[in-house]
Scaffold this motif. Structure first.
Motif, mmCIF file in Angstrom:
data_model
loop_
_atom_site.group_PDB
_atom_site.id
_atom_site.type_symbol
_atom_site.label_atom_id
_atom_site.label_comp_id
_atom_site.label_asym_id
_atom_site.label_seq_id
_atom_site.Cartn_x
_atom_site.Cartn_y
_atom_site.Cartn_z
ATOM 1 N N TYR A 1 3.887 11.530 1.054
ATOM 2 C CA TYR A 1 4.628 10.771 2.354
ATOM 3 C C TYR A 1 5.799 9.996 1.821
ATOM 4 O O TYR A 1 5.543 9.211 1.082
ATOM 5 N N VAL A 2 6.570 10.278 3.148
ATOM 6 C CA VAL A 2 8.121 9.579 2.993
ATOM 7 C C VAL A 2 8.337 8.820 4.551
ATOM 8 O O VAL A 2 7.594 9.318 5.941
ATOM 9 N N CYS A 3 9.009 7.689 4.022
ATOM 10 C CA CYS A 3 9.134 6.956 5.257
ATOM 11 C C CYS A 3 10.222 7.329 5.691
ATOM 12 O O CYS A 3 11.126 6.500 4.451
ATOM 13 N N ASN A 4 11.256 7.268 6.343
ATOM 14 C CA ASN A 4 12.588 7.441 7.319
ATOM 15 C C ASN A 4 13.093 6.359 8.389
ATOM 16 O O ASN A 4 11.778 7.155 9.508
ATOM 17 N N PHE A 5 13.220 4.757 8.894
ATOM 18 C CA PHE A 5 13.614 5.241 10.177
ATOM 19 C C PHE A 5 14.666 4.325 9.988
ATOM 20 O O PHE A 5 14.867 2.760 10.322
ATOM 21 N N GLY A 6 15.837 4.941 9.414
ATOM 22 C CA GLY A 6 17.100 3.990 9.608
ATOM 23 C C GLY A 6 17.270 3.392 8.689
ATOM 24 O O GLY A 6 17.022 2.604 7.711
ATOM 25 N N GLU B 1 2.338 -2.768 5.262
ATOM 26 C CA GLU B 1 2.154 -2.937 3.547
ATOM 27 C C GLU B 1 1.929 -1.814 2.953
ATOM 28 O O GLU B 1 1.422 -1.299 3.051
ATOM 29 N N CYS B 2 2.492 -2.745 1.853
ATOM 30 C CA CYS B 2 2.574 -1.573 0.481
ATOM 31 C C CYS B 2 2.852 -2.911 -0.326
ATOM 32 O O CYS B 2 2.340 -3.892 -0.709
ATOM 33 N N THR B 3 2.162 -2.514 -1.230
ATOM 34 C CA THR B 3 1.210 -3.352 -3.062
ATOM 35 C C THR B 3 1.449 -2.976 -4.502
ATOM 36 O O THR B 3 1.961 -1.190 -4.317
ATOM 37 N N ILE B 4 1.963 -3.351 -5.112
ATOM 38 C CA ILE B 4 1.619 -2.947 -6.523
ATOM 39 C C ILE B 4 -0.303 -2.760 -7.381
ATOM 40 O O ILE B 4 -1.151 -3.725 -6.852
ATOM 41 N N VAL C 1 -3.612 -0.903 1.848
ATOM 42 C CA VAL C 1 -2.400 0.346 1.748
ATOM 43 C C VAL C 1 -3.123 1.295 1.840
ATOM 44 O O VAL C 1 -2.743 1.803 0.082
ATOM 45 N N LEU C 2 -3.953 1.677 2.193
ATOM 46 C CA LEU C 2 -4.363 2.793 2.163
ATOM 47 C C LEU C 2 -3.527 4.586 2.219
ATOM 48 O O LEU C 2 -3.674 5.284 1.274
ATOM 49 N N PRO C 3 -2.147 3.905 2.468
ATOM 50 C CA PRO C 3 -1.056 5.398 2.873
ATOM 51 C C PRO C 3 -1.061 6.017 1.408
ATOM 52 O O PRO C 3 -0.433 6.684 0.609
ATOM 53 N N GLY D 1 -4.472 8.101 2.030
ATOM 54 C CA GLY D 1 -4.970 7.708 3.102
ATOM 55 C C GLY D 1 -4.106 7.383 4.705
ATOM 56 O O GLY D 1 -3.368 7.089 4.596
ATOM 57 N N VAL D 2 -4.312 7.146 6.221
ATOM 58 C CA VAL D 2 -4.025 6.953 6.967
ATOM 59 C C VAL D 2 -5.374 5.071 7.149
ATOM 60 O O VAL D 2 -6.248 5.641 7.018
ATOM 61 N N GLN D 3 -3.746 4.033 7.617
ATOM 62 C CA GLN D 3 -4.408 2.298 8.056
ATOM 63 C C GLN D 3 -4.941 2.644 9.539
ATOM 64 O O GLN D 3 -4.129 2.010 10.272
ATOM 65 N N HIS D 4 -6.178 2.950 9.419
ATOM 66 C CA HIS D 4 -6.950 2.578 10.392
ATOM 67 C C HIS D 4 -7.521 1.239 10.526
ATOM 68 O O HIS D 4 -8.861 0.538 9.896
ATOM 69 N N TRP D 5 -7.136 0.618 11.137
ATOM 70 C CA TRP D 5 -7.074 -1.365 11.130
ATOM 71 C C TRP D 5 -8.826 -1.447 12.154
ATOM 72 O O TRP D 5 -10.191 -2.056 11.896
ATOM 73 N N HIS D 6 -8.427 -0.447 12.889
ATOM 74 C CA HIS D 6 -9.832 -0.606 14.162
ATOM 75 C C HIS D 6 -10.986 0.360 13.380
ATOM 76 O O HIS D 6 -12.230 -0.688 13.561
ATOM 77 N N LEU D 7 -11.260 0.459 12.403
ATOM 78 C CA LEU D 7 -12.143 1.374 12.528
ATOM 79 C C LEU D 7 -13.162 0.412 11.456
ATOM 80 O O LEU D 7 -14.301 0.751 11.278
ATOM 81 N N HIS D 8 -12.865 -0.495 10.344
ATOM 82 C CA HIS D 8 -13.346 -1.841 10.134
ATOM 83 C C HIS D 8 -14.577 -2.097 10.785
ATOM 84 O O HIS D 8 -15.345 -2.779 10.453
#
Length: 497
Positions: A5-10, A87-90, A330-332, A336-343
Motif C-alpha cells: 500500500y502506497v500513499c502518493n500526495f505530491g 498516523e504511523c509509528t514504529i 496504525v491499522l494500515p 487494515g483500514v482505519q475506521h474510527w467510527h467503528l470503535h
C-alpha cells in the motif's frame, strides 16, 4: 500478489517534513569500539542477540537534522507520528524485521539491590561484577552504578588469543553488556555502561527467554516522549532502529544505491551517504511483504507465536519504563483500514468484564514490583518520624504573655523590585516627585497671570528642575508610567491650560 500500500500526495509531505524544525536533535555518532570476536558468537546466539551484534559491527551514521524533523512530529499521547496521510509509528513488527530481536518472553526488569533474588548468594553488585568479569573498575571510573565506556572498551576491547573458555565467557559477558548499554538502551551521556545487566549475563543460557525487542521499543518511545520538553535536545535509545524505519517507510528519503537486502533489514543502510533518492512513493504502509524481504528474513520471525504479538495492544516494559503499544491507531501498517467510527458503533462489544472483590487493593505482585522500583521515602526519617515522641519544652506550655519566651524577630527585607519601581515612577515620599510637582504649579501660576513663557516656546529652564524634567521625558520614551501622587502637566503648546 503481495499487497504494498502506497500513499502518493505530491510534494506536500516533503515541504512538511523538511520545513525548518524548531531545534536540531543531537545524538551519539558512534556507539562503541569493541570488535566482535568469533568466539563470542555461541554466547550471542544463546542470548538471541547475534543479529544485533552483526549490526553493531557495521558503521552507523545518523543524520541528526533529518531525524529532528521526524521527532518534532512525534505525539507522546499516542506514540505515533502525525502525517497528512494519517498516523504511523514504529511497532514490534518493525523491531523484529529491522533488528532481529525477540519480542516474546519475559519483560526486562530487575533491581540490583535485591541481587540475591536473581543470583544465589548475598553478595553486593560490585562483588558480582568482579566475579563475573574478572576485574573491578577503579573508583574514578565508576559513576554510581555505571562504568565509563572508555575503561570498559580498553579492558574488554580485545580478547587474548590464548584465552581459556572461562576468560572468553567473561569477555562475552562484557561484550553483551556493551551491546545492551549502547545499541539498545543508551542514555544521553553516551559514555557509560550500567551494571544492571549483571543478573542477565550471569545466566547467558536464560537470556533468550526475555523480550529484548519490546524493551528496546519501550525505551525508544520514552526517549522520544522526553523530547516533548523543548529544553531537551539530546536523543538516546536505539537510534539505528529509528533511522532504518524512516528509510523503509519513506522511500523518497532513503539513500540512493542501496538495493541489496540482508538480515536484519537495518544492515541495508550501513555506511550510507546523504544523497536522497527522488524516485519511488512517499510512504509505504507494508514494506515487508515484498519477495525480496521474504527471501532474507529469518524463518523464526514468521512463526505464528511471534507474528501474533505484532498486532497486540499491550504494555511495553523496560525496568521502570512502561509505554503502550498502540497498534490500533496504525491499522494500515498491517493491511487494515482505519475506521474510527467503528470503535463507537461496537462500543458494547468492548466493555471490560472483571470480578468485583471486597478488597480492590494492589496485588502482591504489584507491591513486590513497587518495593523494588518505587521511592518509599520522600524525606529523611527525622521528618517522617512520629512527632508524639518529641518532648515538649516547659516554656511552650506556660500561660501568660510575660512567661512565654520571646520569638525571634526577622528584620524587614526590602523588595528590590518595588524600590526600583518607586524610584522610576516616583512617589509622594521621593524628593524628585515634589520638585516635579512644584515646577508644575509654578508654571500653572505663570500661565494664569499671562506673564510667563510656555514650555516648548523657547523658554529655558535652569537648575535641578530642568534636569528633572529631562529625566522624566527620557523615562516616557523608555516606556515608564505616570508618576504616582501628581498630575502630569501638558508638554505641548498649552502647558498651562
Amino acid at each position: 500478489m503481495f499487497a504494498v500500500y502506497v500513499c502518493n500526495f505530491g510534494s506536500g509531505l516533503l515541504y512538511l517534513l523538511f520545513h525548518v524544525p524548531r531545534r536540531c536533535i543531537s545524538s551519539m555518532r558512534r556507539q562503541q569500539g569493541m570488535q566482535l570476536d568469533e568466539r563470542y558468537i555461541p554466547y550471542l546466539q544463546m542470548a538471541r542477540l547475534y543479529h544485533l551484534a552483526r549490526l553493531n559491527d557495521r558503521w552507523f551514521r545518523l543524520d541528526e537534522p533529518f531525524v529532528s524533523v521526524f521527532v518534532e512530529r512525534w505525539r507522546l499521547e499516542t506514540h505515533t507520528f502525525h502525517m497528512p496521510f494519517g498516523e504511523c509509528t514504529i511497532t514490534l513488527q518493525d523491531v523484529v524485521y529491522q533488528l532481529g530481536l525477540p519480542v516474546d518472553g519475559h519483560y526486562v526488569s530487575g533491581c540490583l539491590i535485591d541481587f540475591h533474588v536473581y543470583i544465589q548468594g548475598g553478595r553486593p553488585a560490585w562483588q558480582w561484577f568482579q566475579k563475573l568479569l574478572g576485574v573491578l573498575p577503579p573508583a574514578n571510573q565508576i559513576q554510581k552504578f555505571a562504568v565509563n565506556c572508555t575503561w570498559f572498551q580498553e579492558t574488554f576491547g580485545e580478547c587474548p588469543e590464548e584465552a581459556d573458555e572461562e576468560t572468553v565467557r567473561r569477555f562475552a559477558r562484557a561484550y553483551i553488556m556493551m551491546l545492551l548499554g549502547t545499541q539498545l538502551f543508551a542514555d544521553k551521556s553516551g559514555n557509560r555502561i550500567h551494571i544492571r545487566w549483571l543478573p542477565f549475563v550471569a545466566r547467558l543460557e536464560e537470556m533468550s527467554g526475555y523480550s529484548w525487542g519490546s524493551a528496546a521499543l519501550a525505551w525508544l518511545y520514552r526517549c522520544m516522549c522526553r523530547l516533548a520538553n523543548r529544553h531537551v535536545v539530546k536523543l538516546a535509545g536505539p537510534l539505528q532502529l529509528l533511522r532504518s524505519w524512516i528509510f523503509w517507510r519513506f522511500p523518497r528519503f532513503r539513500p540512493a544505491g542501496y538495493d541489496a537486502f540482508s538480515w536484519p533489514l537495518a544492515s541495508r543502510w550501513s555506511g550510507y551517504n546523504l544523497n536522497v533518492s527522488e524516485n519511488g512513493p512517499q510512504f509505504i504502509w507494508m514494506p515487508y511483504s515484498t519477495p525480496d524481504v521474504l527471501q532474507v528474513v529469518h524463518p523464526e520471525v514468521l512463526e505464528p507465536r511471534h507474528t501474533m504479538l505484532w498486532r497486540c495492544v499491550t504494555s511495553l516494559i523496560y525496568f521502570a519504563v512502561v509505554e503502550w503499544h498502540q497498534v490500533d491507531r496504525v491499522l494500515p501498517q498491517f493491511g487494515g483500514v482505519q475506521h474510527w467510527h467503528l470503535h463507537w458503533e461496537t462500543r458494547a462489544d468492548h466493555v471490560l468484564r472483571f470480578d468485583v472483590v471486597a478488597d480492590p487493593g494492589p496485588s502482591h505482585d504489584f507491591l513486590d514490583w513497587w518495593h523494588q522500583h518505587g521511592k518509599r521515602f520522600l524525606s529523611p526519617e527525622m521528618y517522617l518520624g512520629d512527632s508524639r515522641a518529641i518532648p515538649i519544652p516547659v516554656e511552650a506550655i506556660q500561660r501568660g504573655a510575660g512567661r512565654v519566651p520571646d520569638m525571634d524577630r526577622v528584620d524587614d527585607v526590602f523588595d528590590r523590585r518595588r524600590v526600583e519601581r518607586r524610584a522610576r515612577v516616583g512617589t509622594r515620599r521621593s524628593h524628585r516627585d515634589w520638585m516635579w510637582l512644584d515646577q508644575a504649579m509654578e508654571e500653572g501660576d505663570e500661565a494664569s497671570r499671562g506673564g510667563g513663557r510656555r514650555r516648548g516656546h523657547g523658554g529655558r529652564r535652569r537648575g535641578v528642575a530642568a534636569r528633572q524634567d529631562h529625566d522624566d521625558r527620557g523615562e516616557d520614551a523608555a516606556g515608564g508610567g505616570d508618576p504616582v501622587g501628581g498630575v502630569r502637566p501638558d508638554h505641548g503648546g498649552h502647558g498651562g491650560e
